[in-house]
Design a protein around this motif. Sequence first.
Motif, short mmCIF file in Angstrom:
data_model
loop_
_atom_site.label_atom_id
_atom_site.label_comp_id
_atom_site.label_asym_id
_atom_site.label_seq_id
_atom_site.Cartn_x
_atom_site.Cartn_y
_atom_site.Cartn_z
N PHE A 1 -26.89 -16.78 -17.36
CA PHE A 1 -25.63 -16.98 -18.08
C PHE A 1 -25.38 -15.78 -18.99
CE2 PHE A 1 -27.36 -21.06 -16.96
CZ PHE A 1 -26.27 -21.82 -16.58
N TYR A 2 -24.12 -15.50 -19.20
CA TYR A 2 -23.74 -14.41 -20.07
C TYR A 2 -22.66 -14.87 -21.03
CZ TYR A 2 -26.23 -10.79 -17.44
OH TYR A 2 -27.19 -10.02 -16.87
N SER A 3 -22.70 -14.28 -22.22
CA SER A 3 -21.65 -14.53 -23.21
C SER A 3 -21.21 -13.19 -23.79
CB SER A 3 -22.16 -15.44 -24.34
OG SER A 3 -21.19 -15.57 -25.37
N SER A 4 -19.93 -13.04 -24.01
CA SER A 4 -19.47 -11.85 -24.72
C SER A 4 -19.85 -11.98 -26.19
CB SER A 4 -17.95 -11.70 -24.59
OG SER A 4 -17.29 -12.83 -25.14
N ILE A 5 -20.10 -10.86 -26.83
CA ILE A 5 -20.47 -10.87 -28.25
C ILE A 5 -19.59 -9.88 -28.99
CG2 ILE A 5 -22.86 -11.56 -27.87
CD1 ILE A 5 -23.66 -8.66 -28.25
N LYS A 6 -19.43 -10.14 -30.27
CA LYS A 6 -18.72 -9.21 -31.14
C LYS A 6 -19.71 -8.64 -32.14
CE LYS A 6 -14.22 -11.42 -30.64
NZ LYS A 6 -13.03 -12.02 -31.31
N SER A 7 -19.51 -7.40 -32.47
CA SER A 7 -20.52 -6.71 -33.26
C SER A 7 -20.56 -7.19 -34.70
CB SER A 7 -20.25 -5.20 -33.22
OG SER A 7 -21.24 -4.50 -33.94
N ILE A 8 -19.52 -6.94 -35.47
CA ILE A 8 -19.53 -7.28 -36.89
C ILE A 8 -18.96 -8.68 -37.11
CG2 ILE A 8 -18.56 -6.67 -39.14
CD1 ILE A 8 -18.72 -3.75 -38.24
N GLU A 9 -17.83 -8.96 -36.51
CA GLU A 9 -17.23 -10.29 -36.65
C GLU A 9 -17.81 -11.23 -35.58
OE1 GLU A 9 -12.90 -9.76 -38.44
OE2 GLU A 9 -13.14 -8.64 -36.59
N PHE A 10 -19.12 -11.46 -35.65
CA PHE A 10 -19.80 -12.26 -34.65
C PHE A 10 -19.36 -13.71 -34.72
CE2 PHE A 10 -22.53 -12.26 -38.40
CZ PHE A 10 -22.82 -13.61 -38.56
N GLU A 11 -19.49 -14.39 -33.60
CA GLU A 11 -19.12 -15.80 -33.48
C GLU A 11 -20.20 -16.52 -32.69
OE1 GLU A 11 -15.41 -15.70 -31.52
OE2 GLU A 11 -14.28 -14.94 -33.24
N PRO A 12 -20.29 -17.86 -32.75
CA PRO A 12 -21.22 -18.59 -31.89
C PRO A 12 -20.96 -18.27 -30.42
CG PRO A 12 -20.37 -20.03 -33.61
CD PRO A 12 -19.59 -18.75 -33.69
N LEU A 13 -22.01 -18.25 -29.64
CA LEU A 13 -21.91 -17.81 -28.25
C LEU A 13 -21.46 -18.95 -27.34
CD1 LEU A 13 -25.20 -15.72 -28.04
CD2 LEU A 13 -22.93 -14.98 -28.75
N GLU A 14 -20.64 -18.59 -26.37
CA GLU A 14 -20.19 -19.53 -25.34
C GLU A 14 -20.58 -18.94 -23.99
OE1 GLU A 14 -16.43 -21.83 -26.15
OE2 GLU A 14 -16.01 -20.05 -27.36
N PHE A 15 -21.61 -19.51 -23.36
CA PHE A 15 -22.18 -18.94 -22.14
C PHE A 15 -21.47 -19.47 -20.90
CE2 PHE A 15 -25.71 -18.43 -25.13
CZ PHE A 15 -26.09 -17.12 -24.85
N GLU A 16 -21.36 -18.57 -19.91
CA GLU A 16 -20.84 -18.93 -18.60
C GLU A 16 -21.81 -18.40 -17.55
OE1 GLU A 16 -16.94 -17.49 -17.99
OE2 GLU A 16 -16.04 -18.70 -19.59
N PRO A 17 -21.96 -19.11 -16.42
CA PRO A 17 -22.86 -18.61 -15.36
C PRO A 17 -22.31 -17.34 -14.75
CG PRO A 17 -21.62 -20.51 -14.59
CD PRO A 17 -21.34 -20.39 -16.05
N ILE A 18 -23.20 -16.40 -14.45
CA ILE A 18 -22.77 -15.17 -13.82
C ILE A 18 -22.25 -15.48 -12.42
CG2 ILE A 18 -25.07 -14.65 -12.89
CD1 ILE A 18 -24.44 -11.70 -13.40
N ASP A 19 -21.20 -14.81 -12.02
CA ASP A 19 -20.56 -15.06 -10.73
C ASP A 19 -21.28 -14.27 -9.65
OD1 ASP A 19 -18.94 -15.59 -8.60
OD2 ASP A 19 -17.06 -15.17 -9.64
N THR A 20 -22.04 -14.96 -8.81
CA THR A 20 -22.75 -14.30 -7.71
C THR A 20 -22.10 -14.62 -6.37
OG1 THR A 20 -24.26 -16.19 -7.52
CG2 THR A 20 -24.94 -14.38 -8.95
N GLY A 21 -20.87 -15.13 -6.39
CA GLY A 21 -20.19 -15.52 -5.16
C GLY A 21 -19.81 -14.34 -4.30
N ILE A 22 -19.63 -14.60 -3.02
CA ILE A 22 -19.28 -13.57 -2.06
C ILE A 22 -17.84 -13.08 -2.26
CG2 ILE A 22 -18.55 -15.27 -0.34
CD1 ILE A 22 -19.55 -13.43 1.83
N ASN A 23 -17.01 -13.92 -2.88
CA ASN A 23 -15.59 -13.59 -2.98
C ASN A 23 -15.28 -12.48 -3.97
OD1 ASN A 23 -16.36 -15.81 -4.86
ND2 ASN A 23 -14.32 -15.45 -5.67
#
Length: 624
Positions: free
Chosen positions: A43-65
């Motif tokens: 899973f990956y979540s975007s992060i902010k450097s200084i104005e950090f926020e709680p993380l919201e994870f999503e599964p990495i997309d490994t699909g063929i599409n």
Amino acid sequence: MYRFLTRLLIVFFLLINTVSSFAQAIHQIDSVMDLSPYYLPTFYSSIKSIEFEPLEFEPIDTGINVTHLYEPLLLPENIYQSLGINGQAHQSIIFDYQREMGFLYQEFPYPLYFKTHSNLIFPKLQTTYSKIAYTYGLLDVNENQFYATFAQYIKRVTINANLYATRNVGAFVNQKYTTNICGDFLLHYETPSNIYGFKASIIINHLKNAENGGLKDMNAYQERVEQNNGAYSVLLPNARSSITALDVALQNYINIKNKNNRYFGTFTYDFQCNQTTLTYNDKDFDTIPYYECYDTLRVTNDSTRFFTLTNAFQWSNFMPYKEMSNKNNFFHIAGGILHSYADFKYTNATFNSLYLFARTHIRLFRLMDITAKISYAIYGYAENDASANVAISWSLNREKDHNIGLNANFYRNAPEYIMQHVTSNHFRWDTTFAKQNIVQLKAFWNYKKYNCALSYYYINKLVYLSEELRPIQDLNIGNLIQISTFIPYRYKNFGSIANLNLQYCNNDVINVPLFAGKLSVYYIFELLKKRLKILIGTDLMYNTSYYADGYLPALHTFHFQNSQSVGNFVFWDLNVTFQIDRINFFFRTGNLLPPFMYYRNFTTPNYPVKDYLINLGITWKFFD
């Protein structure tokens, strides 16, 4: 070229083997995992450097599409104008405005390539995840693209590294050897007691480009006067440019707890430094018609180097690098002070700014989320700059990410430094402009990955680079309306992704197409007991005619123009992808229509897109 790619592969595999060997030694001693190597969810979540926020994870997309969408400009969510080949300058044709605290020299026209500390990603995984990908372009547009990612979790240490590299040869005179290397490395550690933690990250962005300035005579190109694209005359056959930026950031945080483990908040210190070097070289160029503001000097060798430093202290009542709370009610708040410093090496000019900032996230009754943040410059170069962002969303079904809401964003700030002060061989100005004022109001509906939004922008005192290549502050008020929809549909083996946008602005200096959209459609065949998957798909892009911004290589920026329109043609691509276990191969043909029709297409004035493209690629994912 092959030596260059071979070195990248050797370095990357050495990194993987070194870290993985160390990780395996630890796992042999202390391992609680017994999962199949074919599926370890990452899973990956975007992060902010200084104005950090709680993380919201999503599964990495490994699909063929998504395999054949190897280039960020090809993704359905990205609708950009570009210079015709991968790795070069580009900007979104869907109007958007965002601004962060701190000194800003200019927004470089490489948003999908250049990384910043505010758009890094943070992985959540059980052991190791890695992927490498390589794409090769055939015909006279020789494209080489390499991508590698590696993530590892070892004893409370999270490591994430990414490398993106391109080396392309274009179809036209001197549109060759565009070398783009963007790499980032992130390391995070937190003590077992959760009292102390830190994140260190480093980013390298490097672009070296043999620029051609675009074609001199677009009509001759449209009429297919020459049989060989390399025979068309270009505006800047001898131009060279490069951008190199090194970013380093360190974030330390201390969670305050008493002996009973009661939490009293977190103190965070952020340190960031950046050094950027810009160069532009040219000789024997025509001063007319492209560079009308050039003087009689026929040789230019411009160089700019600046250094920025940021320090920020803040307190929050929530811990960084923790997942978003699932509580029905909570109140998060953070605030602090930020100092921004900039130093220009060749002019001895220095700038200081001091900001106060705060943000909050409130959840009520599990249904309503209210987020807000504000910043204000109280001292120095950016004095009285301000920004405020507020969002209210109502959850209709939190498990399915079904919600509706409203956003309001306000920015009052000075324009980019490059719009106020430039001293080069051919461009010189020292100007002072009033603060720009931009307001965005937005209503949205989200359901899983589906979303629809209606936005209104109020734009006042916008500063832009004119057609005469001089900065101007527009005194007319702009009103811009957008309607956007993103629809990723999937039913069994059939899928489609639609990104559709309507825009209108009453101000002529803000040129946007009335309609711009992308459509991706595919079908997946499963063979050999689903061990082999074959995807056949097509991608379309279309936008109505409008006066797209021109590009100015000498200042690495786009500029306003209203003499040449682009658009009203279709980009049509076909692709076939094969997937065997964790290895994907793809074959892609791009921009199919021009060879069979009279028109030839381009998204930026004077910079045509190659008539016909063929790309072969491979992606290999590793799960340790």
